[in-house]
Write a protein that holds these residues in place. Structure first.
Motif, PDB file in Angstrom:
ATOM      1  N   LEU A  32      -7.218  -8.215  -0.690  1.00 18.37           N
ATOM      2  CA  LEU A  32      -6.606  -8.200  -1.922  1.00 18.37           C
ATOM      3  C   LEU A  32      -7.741  -8.265  -2.988  1.00 18.37           C
ATOM      4  CD1 LEU A  32      -3.155  -9.769  -2.199  1.00 18.37           C
ATOM      5  CD2 LEU A  32      -3.938  -7.248  -1.930  1.00 18.37           C
ATOM      6  N   ARG A  33      -7.749  -7.753  -3.954  1.00 20.69           N
ATOM      7  CA  ARG A  33      -8.787  -7.749  -4.815  1.00 20.69           C
ATOM      8  C   ARG A  33      -8.836  -8.996  -5.514  1.00 20.69           C
ATOM      9  NH1 ARG A  33      -8.137  -2.448  -8.308  1.00 20.69           N
ATOM     10  NH2 ARG A  33      -6.130  -2.199  -6.950  1.00 20.69           N
ATOM     11  N   THR A  40      -3.399  -1.206   4.147  1.00 20.19           N
ATOM     12  CA  THR A  40      -4.125  -1.060   3.209  1.00 20.19           C
ATOM     13  C   THR A  40      -4.973  -0.015   2.837  1.00 20.19           C
ATOM     14  OG1 THR A  40      -4.711  -3.299   4.009  1.00 20.19           O
ATOM     15  CG2 THR A  40      -6.427  -2.252   2.697  1.00 20.19           C
ATOM     16  N   SER A  53      -1.126  -7.567 -12.079  1.00 21.86           N
ATOM     17  CA  SER A  53      -1.695  -7.316 -10.396  1.00 21.86           C
ATOM     18  C   SER A  53      -1.680  -8.749  -9.937  1.00 21.86           C
ATOM     19  CB  SER A  53      -3.103  -6.847 -10.371  1.00 21.86           C
ATOM     20  OG  SER A  53      -3.508  -6.626  -9.060  1.00 21.86           O
ATOM     21  N   LYS A  54      -2.322  -9.827 -10.841  1.00 19.14           N
ATOM     22  CA  LYS A  54      -2.218 -11.236 -10.125  1.00 19.14           C
ATOM     23  C   LYS A  54      -0.726 -11.511 -10.029  1.00 19.14           C
ATOM     24  CE  LYS A  54      -6.593 -12.672 -10.109  1.00 19.14           C
ATOM     25  NZ  LYS A  54      -7.499 -11.561 -10.444  1.00 19.14           N
ATOM     26  N   THR A  57      -5.489 -12.287   2.370  1.00 23.09           N
ATOM     27  CA  THR A  57      -5.687 -12.133   1.157  1.00 23.09           C
ATOM     28  C   THR A  57      -6.916 -11.919   0.593  1.00 23.09           C
ATOM     29  OG1 THR A  57      -3.954 -13.631   1.015  1.00 23.09           O
ATOM     30  CG2 THR A  57      -4.849 -12.662  -1.054  1.00 23.09           C
ATOM     31  N   ASP A  64      -4.710  -6.339 -15.096  1.00 22.77           N
ATOM     32  CA  ASP A  64      -5.199  -7.367 -13.939  1.00 22.77           C
ATOM     33  C   ASP A  64      -4.056  -8.644 -13.751  1.00 22.77           C
ATOM     34  OD1 ASP A  64      -8.012  -9.682 -13.935  1.00 22.77           O
ATOM     35  OD2 ASP A  64      -7.326  -7.983 -12.140  1.00 22.77           O
ATOM     36  N   ASP A  71      -1.856  -3.252  -4.805  1.00 26.33           N
ATOM     37  CA  ASP A  71      -2.512  -4.323  -3.894  1.00 26.33           C
ATOM     38  C   ASP A  71      -1.370  -5.101  -3.103  1.00 26.33           C
ATOM     39  OD1 ASP A  71      -4.953  -5.295  -6.206  1.00 26.33           O
ATOM     40  OD2 ASP A  71      -5.074  -3.856  -4.508  1.00 26.33           O
ATOM     41  N   ALA A 103      -2.982   1.606   0.254  1.00 28.59           N
ATOM     42  CA  ALA A 103      -3.117   1.066  -1.093  1.00 28.59           C
ATOM     43  C   ALA A 103      -4.017   1.053  -1.614  1.00 28.59           C
ATOM     44  CB  ALA A 103      -2.684  -0.533  -0.545  1.00 28.59           C
ATOM     45  N   ALA A 104      -5.161   1.393  -0.984  1.00 31.56           N
ATOM     46  CA  ALA A 104      -6.571   1.725  -1.533  1.00 31.56           C
ATOM     47  C   ALA A 104      -6.583   2.877  -2.403  1.00 31.56           C
ATOM     48  CB  ALA A 104      -7.636   1.666  -0.468  1.00 31.56           C
ATOM     49  N   ASN A 137       1.057 -10.145  -7.263  1.00 30.94           N
ATOM     50  CA  ASN A 137       0.584 -10.782  -5.906  1.00 30.94           C
ATOM     51  C   ASN A 137       1.147 -12.109  -5.434  1.00 30.94           C
ATOM     52  OD1 ASN A 137      -1.056  -8.668  -5.215  1.00 30.94           O
ATOM     53  ND2 ASN A 137      -3.120  -9.519  -5.825  1.00 30.94           N
TER      54      ASN A 137
END
Lengths: 312, 219, 481
Positions: free
Chosen positions: A311-312, B117, B7-8, A307, B4, B129, B120-121, B11
């Motif tokens: 991941l960011r 990745t 996104s979190k 991660t 944001d 992500d 995803a980028a 995840n």
């Protein structure tokens, strides 16, 4: 000023760790419906042991008598490094987390040797088990550390705490939580708590940590027990301050320090309660299942690192 | 809800879903495995609702609801019935023990990240992500199907593979068009029903659900 | 309207058969539906080849030349197999075994429906659903005999196909993602995607890999072919014929659709290389198992893998002739393989064994079956004057221009297969038959449509009728070549 804080931190660790042990024990007892020993029982135990004669086997070498002092010393040294209250301390520059983990490991290594030293069967058994668990737990610890160090950009404890304290949605960060889970499982393994090792067992064949110190008595036993308590205290402090960094003083004003003290107390209280709850609800894992648990925590730690990388 | 924060949260929930896939390896009892699958489907339904709130898409709400109905209620019930009917199953150990299997899962996660990745980028969506996580779920589901010897666990591995694919589509493009999603659910439901019948047949014919016994057809 | 009927008739037939209780009624519905679907299929194809593209439902069904070719193959072979199945079931399952017969007939038409839906839909997602549907529809058909071996074959088929098709969904989702950025929600439709160029190349590459692995499992390409010999040998003969002759082609059809879209964006080198690799691997694997086959149904199944490999080689060689040969070979293989499988059903019924060693002197005990089988084998192995010779020649000739080593290797593997299969079949057809076997074909009437297959193969081999050539050219246009 900073030196004073250092000594304050050291004093807290030295004198409050038996209290932490007593707290866990008392909570566990209450949860099990018993009265349990008084909170300050550990202090009484240490005082009793200090006054007793220490009997040392003739077959042991200097290592046997040296190890308890080494354990206590490494723990006190770690107490100087771990940021209990503040991130700005004199020896803070030495607070590299890798160095810290290896200070802990030094104590474990010598304790294992001491267990072998007396030549008794149980000592050897305990030593081999302890070393096996340590061999599985250390890679996990390091990878979990890399996980958080990558995000923080530094392996210095102070730097990490400062970085994390500044991050808003820290608790929602998946890598952070994963590293916490992995670290928590390793903390249980390293400190000999359930489900890896039962600290209150009296059956030698189920012992790991207790078997290694079976030969110790008197002041040596007092030192070893005290050092074990300090190790648990330091591990929990690390968990509390690294992963939930709110409250740690970032500058050394008296207000901040007082706040840090209260925050630490609350966090440790919660952790003690959590451990007591955990120990009441799970049974000790059979020895060959412990690698499965540690492999699981290894996977979690690896995911945390991934991660941090991707991941960011 | 900001991008944001979405996104979190995405995840976190994706990690939870992945963790539940890995849990399938750890739990030894079939009932526990079915519970893990039901919980994972519920997590995915939560994710669709979350994204539906963020994008305001009614279709995703419907998809989330359908997901709950099909994969949290109906399919686990079907599987529970099958597990109850099979009874105690004495099955040989899986091809790989628990600890090595967990290490393989970690390695598969790394491979998944390596593959996904770059894609995803370049994806501008805030949910992108977690795409590698979904693909890791697919790979691990596939691994479970290969490694475990009980037919029901193979079916659960397949279902988790499908869940991983659903999650991947959800994260990449906020889901595929509605008619396709419904078609996929229908297919999965029918597939599970058919697989259930087959598990009964296998149990009747071979007196165990060990797929290692299915090795008679050779050159 | 015609298009909707094409799909609704088999669906209605499946439904009504599952509700009926009389054998005669079931058989009537079955035959009627098969013939009707064939008729409509031909009509649809005729209209499309006249220049019209049939559409139905907004963005749901769309029949262009490629779809029309598939529709004709599906409906024609469906009708032939349906007719043969009538006789086969009457012989295998007595009147008392109605549930089994009912299951067979209704699933048969459900199978046809899902294949037709896959071939005629414009929506790539619906195509996926339909192809998974073909797996679900055929699984119980493979296990019709309910023996241990057929159970194993059906279970392996179910699991492997479902996993493969699930991977194909990832590819579909990725293509949709790449297209949605440019075209919005209709990016799941083939017509929209075939008009969009310059989509993200990385995504397209990864997507095609998933598609090839996923739909390649359904098409029986190595190394995902392991379910094929088991499933095709354990299924009853008419179903084997349809699965080998038609279903594998539907899998390839899906790959073709995606190839057209992907090639539009990244050129045909990447897809060509992948297809060449997988084609050669399939040929090699099939050749390894065809050197000394023990079971003639498995032999035919591996031959399917081989021919799918040849078609992939043709697509990999690319260009006008490579693709032309591949498309033509799809048609030829469908005709010859289904012919052989249905005949093998006869042989199985006569000798009660699928082992080659147990079968001797077919030409003596069942002359019609034997003769057709011999002719069919010649066709399959690529003898002139039959059509597969022409298509294989075209493919490898095209290959020798662009990829000489690959083509040469392919030809060598073909020769190996040729030797192995011919030797086995000769042992089956000639020699001394077991004394106690009664002479006579059994099911002779039901074999009649198979002569149509053979005749078509002969005609297509001797001449390439102009309508067919025009049709194939139109298909090539659709594919962007």
């Amino acid at each position: 000023m900073e030196i004073a804080i250092e000594f304050l931190q050291l004093a807290i660790v030295m004198f409050a760790s038996p209290l932490l042990i007593g707290l866990i024990r008392k909570t566990k007892a209450r949860l099990q419906g018993r009265c349990g020993a008084p909170l300050l029982q550990s202090y009484a135990d240490i005082r009793k042991l200090l006054s007793k004669e220490s009997v040392v086997s003739e077959n042991t070498s200097w290592l046997f008598r040296f190890t308890p002092y080494l354990l206590a010393t490494t723990m006190m040294l770690s107490a100087l490094i771990v940021p209990l209250l503040s991130t700005r301390t004199t020896l803070g520059f030495m607070g590299n987390i890798i160095a810290l983990i290896y200070l802990f490991l030094l104590g474990t290594f010598f304790l294992a040797l001491a267990g072998l030293d007396a030549g008794s069967a149980f000592g050897g058994m305990g030593a081999s088990r302890e070393v096996a668990i340590a061999a599985l737990a250390e890679p996990t610890v390091l990878i979990a550390i890399f996980g958080i160090a990558l995000r923080a950009g530094t392996t210095s404890l102070d730097g990490m705490i400062t970085r994390f304290a500044a991050e808003p949605l820290l608790m929602l960060n998946a890598g952070h939580l994963l590293a916490f889970c992995a670290f928590f499982i390793v903390a249980l393994a390293e400190n000999g708590r359930l489900p890896v090792d039962n600290p209150t067992t009296h059956l030698e064949l189920t012992m790991i940590h207790e078997a290694m110190i079976l030969e110790y008595s008197g002041r040596y036993l007092a030192l070893v027990e005290w050092a074990a308590g300090m190790k648990l205290f330091l591990f929990l402090t690390l968990l509390a301050n690294l992963f939930f960094p709110w409250g740690v003083a970032l500058n050394n004003t008296p207000m901040a320090l007082a706040l840090a003290f209260i925050a630490l107390a609350i966090k440790l209280l919660l952790f003690a309660g959590a451990i007591a709850l955990l120990e009441t609800s799970v049974a000790k894992l059979r020895l060959f299942r412990v690698p499965e648990l540690l492999a699981g925590s290894f996977t979690i730690a690896l995911l945390a690192v991934i991660t941090a990388f991707f991941l960011r | 809800m900001s991008a944001d924060m979405l996104s979190k949260l995405v995840n976190l929930l994706s990690f939870a879903a992945l963790g539940l896939t890995i849990l399938l390896i750890v739990r030894a009892r079939l009932e526990g495995q079915v519970r893990a699958f039901a919980l994972q489907s519920f997590v995915l339904a939560l994710l669709s609702v979350l994204i539906a709130i963020y994008t305001g898409s009614l279709e995703l709400f419907a998809v989330g609801t359908a997901l709950v109905i099909v994969k949290v209620i109906v399919i686990p019930r079907v599987l529970d019935r099958a597990v109850a009917k099979i009874g105690i199953s004495r099955v040989a150990a899986p091809y790989l023990g628990t600890a090595p299997a967990l290490i393989v899962c970690a390695l598969l996660a790394i491979i998944a990240f390596y593959v996904m990745t770059p894609i995803a980028a370049s994806n501008p969506l805030p949910t992108a992500d977690a795409m590698p996580l979904a693909f890791a779920g697919v790979l691990i589901g596939f691994f479970i199907m290969v490694e475990r010897r009980r037919a029901v666990t193979q079916i659960l591995g397949f279902l988790m593979l499908e869940n991983g694919i659903f999650l991947l589509a959800l994260l990449t493009t906020y889901g595929v068009p509605f008619i396709v999603e419904m078609g996929v659910f229908l297919d999965v439901l029918v597939a599970v029903l058919i697989m259930e019948v087959f598990v009964y047949h296998i149990k009747d014919n071979f007196d165990s659900i060990d797929v290692g016994q299915l090795g008679n057809l050779k050159e | 309207m015609m298009l909707l009927n094409l799909l609704l008739i088999p669906l209605a037939a499946a439904a009504s058969i599952s509700l009926s209780h009389r054998r005669a009624l079931m058989e009537l519905l079955h035959t009627g539906a098969a013939i009707a679907v064939f008729g409509i299929g031909v009509a649809v194809a005729a209209e499309v080849l006249d220049g019209e593209i049939l559409v139905a439902g907004t963005n749901l069904l769309r029949v262009d030349s490629l779809s029309a070719l598939m529709v004709v193959i599906i409906t024609f072979l469906g009708a032939v197999a349906a007719f043969y199945a009538l006789g086969y079931l009457r012989a295998e399952f007595a009147d008392a075994d109605m549930p089994r017969a009912r299951l067979f007939f209704s699933l048969f038409h459900l199978f046809i429906f899902t294949m037709l839906l896959a071939a005629t839909t414009d929506n790539l997602g619906v195509m996926w659903v339909a192809i998974e549907g073909t797996t679900l529809a055929t699984v119980f058909l493979v296990n019709l005999r309910r023996s241990r071996t057929s159970l194993e074959a059906a279970y392996k088929y179910l699991i492997l196909s479902s996993v493969g098709i699930a991977l194909a969904f990832i590819g579909t989702a990725l293509v949709y993602y790449a297209g949605a950025a440019k075209a919005g929600e209709i990016a799941v439709n083939w017509s929209a995607l075939s008009a969009a160029a310059s989509l993200n190349p990385e995504v397209m590459r990864l997507a095609f890999v998933f598609i090839l692995i996923g739909y390649g499992t359904k098409a029986g390409l190595a190394p995902m072919h392991t379910w094929l010999p088991d499933a095709h040998s354990e299924a009853p003969a008419p179903i084997s014929a349809l699965m080998s002759g038609v279903l594998l082609n539907v899998g390839l059809y899906a790959v073709l659709r995606f190839k057209a879209v992907v090639d539009l964006n990244i050129g045909s080198h990447f897809t060509g290389a992948l297809l060449l690799g997988i084609g050669l691997l399939s040929l090699a694997v099939a050749a390894a198992f065809l050197v000394r086959p023990r079971n003639y149904k498995r032999m035919l199944a591996y031959s399917s893998v081989e021919h799918m490999g040849i078609i992939c080689l043709g697509l990999g060689f690319g260009g006008y002739w490579g693709t032309f040969g591949a498309l033509f070979h799809i048609l030829n293989h469908a005709l010859s393989k289904s012919l052989l499988f249905m005949l093998s059903g006869n042989i199985l019924r006569k000798y009660h064994s699928a082992e080659i060693d147990d079968v001797r002197g077919v030409l003596h005990t069942a002359p019609w079956t034997g003769a057709l089988f011999l002719a069919g084998t010649f066709a399959l192995l690529g003898f002139p004057p039959f059509a597969p010779f022409v298509s294989e020649f075209i493919i490898f000739r095209a290959g020798l221009d662009t990829h000489p080593w690959v083509a040469a290797l392919g030809v060598i593997l073909l020769v190996v297969v040729f030797a192995g299969m011919l030797a086995s079949i000769n042992r089956m057809l000639y020699g001394l038959a077991p004394a106690d076997l009664p002479r006579g074909d059994g099911l002779r009437l039901w074999l009649a449509p198979l002569t149509l297959n053979l005749a078509l193969l002969l005609v297509l081999g001797l001449t390439l009728p102009l309508p067919l050539q025009a049709a194939l050219n139109k298909v090539l246009q659709v594919l962007g070549i």
